[in-house]
Scaffold this motif. Structure first.
Motif, PDB file in Angstrom:
ATOM      1  N   VAL A 145      16.582   4.919  -6.797  1.00 30.54           N
ATOM      2  CA  VAL A 145      15.418   4.205  -6.251  1.00 30.54           C
ATOM      3  C   VAL A 145      14.696   5.106  -5.258  1.00 30.54           C
ATOM      4  O   VAL A 145      15.337   5.741  -4.413  1.00 30.54           O
ATOM      5  CB  VAL A 145      15.867   2.900  -5.551  1.00 30.54           C
ATOM      6  N   ASP A 146      13.387   5.176  -5.382  1.00 32.62           N
ATOM      7  CA  ASP A 146      12.600   5.967  -4.427  1.00 32.62           C
ATOM      8  C   ASP A 146      12.498   5.264  -3.076  1.00 32.62           C
ATOM      9  O   ASP A 146      12.710   5.882  -2.029  1.00 32.62           O
ATOM     10  CB  ASP A 146      11.195   6.225  -4.983  1.00 32.62           C
ATOM     11  N   LYS A 147      12.152   3.967  -3.098  1.00 30.39           N
ATOM     12  CA  LYS A 147      11.962   3.214  -1.851  1.00 30.39           C
ATOM     13  C   LYS A 147      12.560   1.816  -2.004  1.00 30.39           C
ATOM     14  O   LYS A 147      12.261   1.115  -2.967  1.00 30.39           O
ATOM     15  CB  LYS A 147      10.471   3.089  -1.508  1.00 30.39           C
ATOM     16  N   PHE A 148      13.380   1.440  -1.033  1.00 26.04           N
ATOM     17  CA  PHE A 148      13.962   0.100  -1.005  1.00 26.04           C
ATOM     18  C   PHE A 148      13.300  -0.677   0.135  1.00 26.04           C
ATOM     19  O   PHE A 148      13.452  -0.330   1.306  1.00 26.04           O
ATOM     20  CB  PHE A 148      15.477   0.183  -0.798  1.00 26.04           C
ATOM     21  N   PHE A 149      12.560  -1.720  -0.232  1.00 23.52           N
ATOM     22  CA  PHE A 149      11.920  -2.593   0.745  1.00 23.52           C
ATOM     23  C   PHE A 149      12.793  -3.839   0.913  1.00 23.52           C
ATOM     24  O   PHE A 149      13.128  -4.499  -0.072  1.00 23.52           O
ATOM     25  CB  PHE A 149      10.524  -3.011   0.271  1.00 23.52           C
ATOM     26  N   PHE A 150      13.131  -4.168   2.151  1.00 25.69           N
ATOM     27  CA  PHE A 150      14.005  -5.315   2.380  1.00 25.69           C
ATOM     28  C   PHE A 150      13.721  -5.923   3.747  1.00 25.69           C
ATOM     29  O   PHE A 150      13.120  -5.288   4.623  1.00 25.69           O
ATOM     30  CB  PHE A 150      15.476  -4.906   2.281  1.00 25.69           C
ATOM     31  N   SER A 151      14.133  -7.170   3.912  1.00 27.28           N
ATOM     32  CA  SER A 151      14.003  -7.847   5.194  1.00 27.28           C
ATOM     33  C   SER A 151      15.394  -8.250   5.680  1.00 27.28           C
ATOM     34  O   SER A 151      16.408  -7.762   5.175  1.00 27.28           O
ATOM     35  CB  SER A 151      13.067  -9.051   5.076  1.00 27.28           C
ATOM     36  N   CYS A 152      15.465  -9.128   6.665  1.00 31.55           N
ATOM     37  CA  CYS A 152      16.739  -9.496   7.262  1.00 31.55           C
ATOM     38  C   CYS A 152      16.566 -10.788   8.050  1.00 31.55           C
ATOM     39  O   CYS A 152      15.450 -11.295   8.189  1.00 31.55           O
ATOM     40  CB  CYS A 152      17.236  -8.388   8.198  1.00 31.55           C
ATOM     41  N   GLN A 153      17.667 -11.297   8.593  1.00 26.16           N
ATOM     42  CA  GLN A 153      17.559 -12.455   9.482  1.00 26.16           C
ATOM     43  C   GLN A 153      17.498 -12.045  10.941  1.00 26.16           C
ATOM     44  O   GLN A 153      17.009 -12.790  11.776  1.00 26.16           O
ATOM     45  CB  GLN A 153      18.717 -13.424   9.264  1.00 26.16           C
ATOM     46  N   SER A 181       0.825  -1.228   0.000  1.00 29.57           N
ATOM     47  CA  SER A 181       0.000   0.000   0.000  1.00 29.57           C
ATOM     48  C   SER A 181       0.852   1.269   0.000  1.00 29.57           C
ATOM     49  O   SER A 181       0.335   2.369  -0.244  1.00 29.57           O
ATOM     50  CB  SER A 181      -0.937   0.007   1.216  1.00 29.57           C
ATOM     51  N   LEU A 182       2.149   1.147   0.280  1.00 28.05           N
ATOM     52  CA  LEU A 182       3.039   2.311   0.315  1.00 28.05           C
ATOM     53  C   LEU A 182       3.572   2.691  -1.060  1.00 28.05           C
ATOM     54  O   LEU A 182       4.188   3.737  -1.218  1.00 28.05           O
ATOM     55  CB  LEU A 182       4.226   2.035   1.251  1.00 28.05           C
ATOM     56  N   VAL A 183       3.328   1.850  -2.052  1.00 31.20           N
ATOM     57  CA  VAL A 183       3.849   2.086  -3.400  1.00 31.20           C
ATOM     58  C   VAL A 183       2.916   3.008  -4.178  1.00 31.20           C
ATOM     59  O   VAL A 183       1.703   2.779  -4.219  1.00 31.20           O
ATOM     60  CB  VAL A 183       4.031   0.757  -4.153  1.00 31.20           C
ATOM     61  N   GLY A 194      22.864   0.016  10.597  1.00 29.73           N
ATOM     62  CA  GLY A 194      22.269   0.268  11.903  1.00 29.73           C
ATOM     63  C   GLY A 194      20.789   0.575  11.775  1.00 29.73           C
ATOM     64  O   GLY A 194      20.331   1.058  10.725  1.00 29.73           O
ATOM     65  N   MET A 195      20.037   0.310  12.822  1.00 23.78           N
ATOM     66  CA  MET A 195      18.595   0.588  12.801  1.00 23.78           C
ATOM     67  C   MET A 195      18.317   2.071  12.561  1.00 23.78           C
ATOM     68  O   MET A 195      17.322   2.430  11.938  1.00 23.78           O
ATOM     69  CB  MET A 195      17.952   0.143  14.117  1.00 23.78           C
ATOM     70  N   GLU A 196      19.215   2.923  13.053  1.00 22.30           N
ATOM     71  CA  GLU A 196      19.000   4.369  12.907  1.00 22.30           C
ATOM     72  C   GLU A 196      19.098   4.826  11.456  1.00 22.30           C
ATOM     73  O   GLU A 196      18.686   5.948  11.123  1.00 22.30           O
ATOM     74  CB  GLU A 196      20.013   5.135  13.766  1.00 22.30           C
ATOM     75  N   GLU A 197      19.603   3.972  10.576  1.00 20.00           N
ATOM     76  CA  GLU A 197      19.756   4.347   9.170  1.00 20.00           C
ATOM     77  C   GLU A 197      18.496   4.095   8.339  1.00 20.00           C
ATOM     78  O   GLU A 197      18.410   4.565   7.200  1.00 20.00           O
ATOM     79  CB  GLU A 197      20.940   3.592   8.551  1.00 20.00           C
ATOM     80  N   ILE A 198      17.549   3.326   8.879  1.00 25.59           N
ATOM     81  CA  ILE A 198      16.318   3.080   8.123  1.00 25.59           C
ATOM     82  C   ILE A 198      15.307   4.181   8.401  1.00 25.59           C
ATOM     83  O   ILE A 198      15.390   4.901   9.401  1.00 25.59           O
ATOM     84  CB  ILE A 198      15.712   1.697   8.442  1.00 25.59           C
ATOM     85  N   ASP A 199      14.366   4.334   7.505  1.00 28.50           N
ATOM     86  CA  ASP A 199      13.306   5.335   7.674  1.00 28.50           C
ATOM     87  C   ASP A 199      12.074   4.745   8.340  1.00 28.50           C
ATOM     88  O   ASP A 199      11.423   5.401   9.165  1.00 28.50           O
ATOM     89  CB  ASP A 199      12.926   5.924   6.307  1.00 28.50           C
ATOM     90  N   ASP A 221      16.265   6.607  -1.764  1.00 27.04           N
ATOM     91  CA  ASP A 221      15.853   7.739  -0.929  1.00 27.04           C
ATOM     92  C   ASP A 221      15.292   7.288   0.416  1.00 27.04           C
ATOM     93  O   ASP A 221      15.503   7.946   1.429  1.00 27.04           O
ATOM     94  CB  ASP A 221      14.790   8.570  -1.653  1.00 27.04           C
ATOM     95  N   HIS A 222      14.528   6.184   0.417  1.00 26.16           N
ATOM     96  CA  HIS A 222      13.877   5.714   1.643  1.00 26.16           C
ATOM     97  C   HIS A 222      14.152   4.223   1.832  1.00 26.16           C
ATOM     98  O   HIS A 222      13.981   3.429   0.896  1.00 26.16           O
ATOM     99  CB  HIS A 222      12.368   5.961   1.587  1.00 26.16           C
ATOM    100  N   LEU A 223      14.553   3.856   3.047  1.00 26.05           N
ATOM    101  CA  LEU A 223      14.825   2.466   3.391  1.00 26.05           C
ATOM    102  C   LEU A 223      13.721   1.961   4.313  1.00 26.05           C
ATOM    103  O   LEU A 223      13.507   2.512   5.394  1.00 26.05           O
ATOM    104  CB  LEU A 223      16.183   2.333   4.087  1.00 26.05           C
ATOM    105  N   ILE A 224      13.029   0.921   3.876  1.00 22.68           N
ATOM    106  CA  ILE A 224      11.877   0.399   4.614  1.00 22.68           C
ATOM    107  C   ILE A 224      12.133  -1.065   4.952  1.00 22.68           C
ATOM    108  O   ILE A 224      12.171  -1.925   4.071  1.00 22.68           O
ATOM    109  CB  ILE A 224      10.586   0.555   3.791  1.00 22.68           C
ATOM    110  N   LEU A 225      12.317  -1.345   6.248  1.00 17.44           N
ATOM    111  CA  LEU A 225      12.601  -2.696   6.716  1.00 17.44           C
ATOM    112  C   LEU A 225      11.288  -3.423   7.012  1.00 17.44           C
ATOM    113  O   LEU A 225      10.464  -2.943   7.789  1.00 17.44           O
ATOM    114  CB  LEU A 225      13.458  -2.646   7.982  1.00 17.44           C
ATOM    115  N   LEU A 226      11.109  -4.571   6.371  1.00 25.10           N
ATOM    116  CA  LEU A 226       9.937  -5.416   6.601  1.00 25.10           C
ATOM    117  C   LEU A 226      10.412  -6.629   7.393  1.00 25.10           C
ATOM    118  O   LEU A 226      11.046  -7.528   6.841  1.00 25.10           O
ATOM    119  CB  LEU A 226       9.323  -5.865   5.269  1.00 25.10           C
ATOM    120  N   ALA A 227      10.138  -6.661   8.688  1.00 26.12           N
ATOM    121  CA  ALA A 227      10.691  -7.716   9.543  1.00 26.12           C
ATOM    122  C   ALA A 227       9.672  -8.141  10.590  1.00 26.12           C
ATOM    123  O   ALA A 227       9.269  -7.326  11.430  1.00 26.12           O
ATOM    124  CB  ALA A 227      11.972  -7.240  10.220  1.00 26.12           C
ATOM    125  N   ASP A 228       9.266  -9.408  10.542  1.00 27.05           N
ATOM    126  CA  ASP A 228       8.330  -9.903  11.557  1.00 27.05           C
ATOM    127  C   ASP A 228       9.047 -10.078  12.893  1.00 27.05           C
ATOM    128  O   ASP A 228      10.274 -10.038  12.978  1.00 27.05           O
ATOM    129  CB  ASP A 228       7.679 -11.214  11.101  1.00 27.05           C
TER     130      ASP A 228
END
Length: 264
Positions: free
Chosen positions: A176-184, A99-101, A232-237, A211-218
């Motif tokens: 890139v306007d928005k980078f959506f990514f996850s992690c371990q 929904s953010l796209v 670092g967590m402080e680097e994500i938006d 421009d924007h870093l969006i972490l998708l992490a359960d």
């Protein structure tokens, strides 16, 4: 012969049954509650209790309708198995992320199963998607208004994605306007971490042009520490997660100027 084997399996109880469940997981990678119920001749509720005890012991991760082995410090599970872990949470996070796209944006998606869920929920908008995930590209093919840029490189069969120096080189010069990514794993002290250097380097390359870093992490990723630190967590938006992350931790992240979105 098969009949005798089944009778022996059905007679297993308690600890013996749990050992056999772990043996099956080692062989198959994933098990289903319904299959185990039939195999051991017990109710599905009994199997669920077995799986819950094994999860509490750290031996496995329960999924929707079954379980997979818990490999916290070992190799990452193949994508087809990872899809089953925290499936409901990933689906909700992915749906919100979609929904953010906005129309006209250039979006980057990593090769995570959470971003795969996001791709499944993306409407057929006129946007450009940059990804190194073959699974995500295949999911988006049917959405004809979406322009797909598939990053090439060395094939990682476990994640069905391309990585390596050629992949990193390909994204140079793009925006890139928005980078959506996850992690371990993620937490405020360690930051965001991953098991493989190649994936981390490619994600860093994409993050550098975004421009924007969006972490998708359960929530299962919270306070887990993997081998290689990404950022670092402080680097994500924005962090999009589920409501099982402790409230105090969410407040600490917000205090670090991270926009936290909690989905049910």
């Amino acid at each position: 012969m098969e009949s005798n084997t089944n009778k022996k399996a059905e007679s297993l109880a308690g600890n013996d049954r749990k050992k056999e469940i772990l043996n099956l997981l080692e062989d198959l990678g994933v098990v289903r509650v319904s299959d185990l119920s039939k195999r051991f001749g017990v109710t599905e509720e009994t199997i669920r209790r077995d799986l819950e005890r094994l999860e509490n012991e750290g031996s496995l991760l329960r999924t929707h309708g079954g379980a997979v082995l818990n490999r916290k410090e070992g190799p990452e599970l193949p994508i087809l198995q990872r899809e089953l872990v925290q499936a409901d949470e990933k689906r909700s996070i992915g749906e919100y992320a979609a929904s953010l796209v906005k129309v006209g944006e250039v979006i980057a998606l990593d090769a995570s199963t959470t971003c795969l869920q996001m791709a499944k929920h993306l409407p057929n908008l006129e946007v450009t998607i940059i990804t190194y995930s073959i699974a995500i590209a295949y999911e988006l093919v049917k959405k004809t208004n979406i322009q797909i840029f598939l990053i090439g490189g060395y094939l990682d069969r476990h994640s069905l994605s391309n990585t390596g120096a050629p992949s990193e080189k390909m994204v140079e010069g793009y925006h890139v306007d928005k980078f959506f990514f996850s992690c371990q794993g993620f937490d405020l002290q360690r930051g965001i971490s991953e098991p493989y250097e190649a994936h981390v380097q490619l994600k860093k390359s994409i993050a550098s042009i975004s421009d924007h870093l969006i972490l998708l992490a359960d929530s299962s990723k919270f306070q887990r520490k993997s081998l290689v630190r990404l950022i670092g967590m402080e680097e994500i938006d924005t962090l999009v997660t589920d409501n099982n992350v402790p409230t105090d931790a969410l407040k600490d992240m917000e205090a670090s100027d991270i926009n936290v979105v909690v989905v049910n």
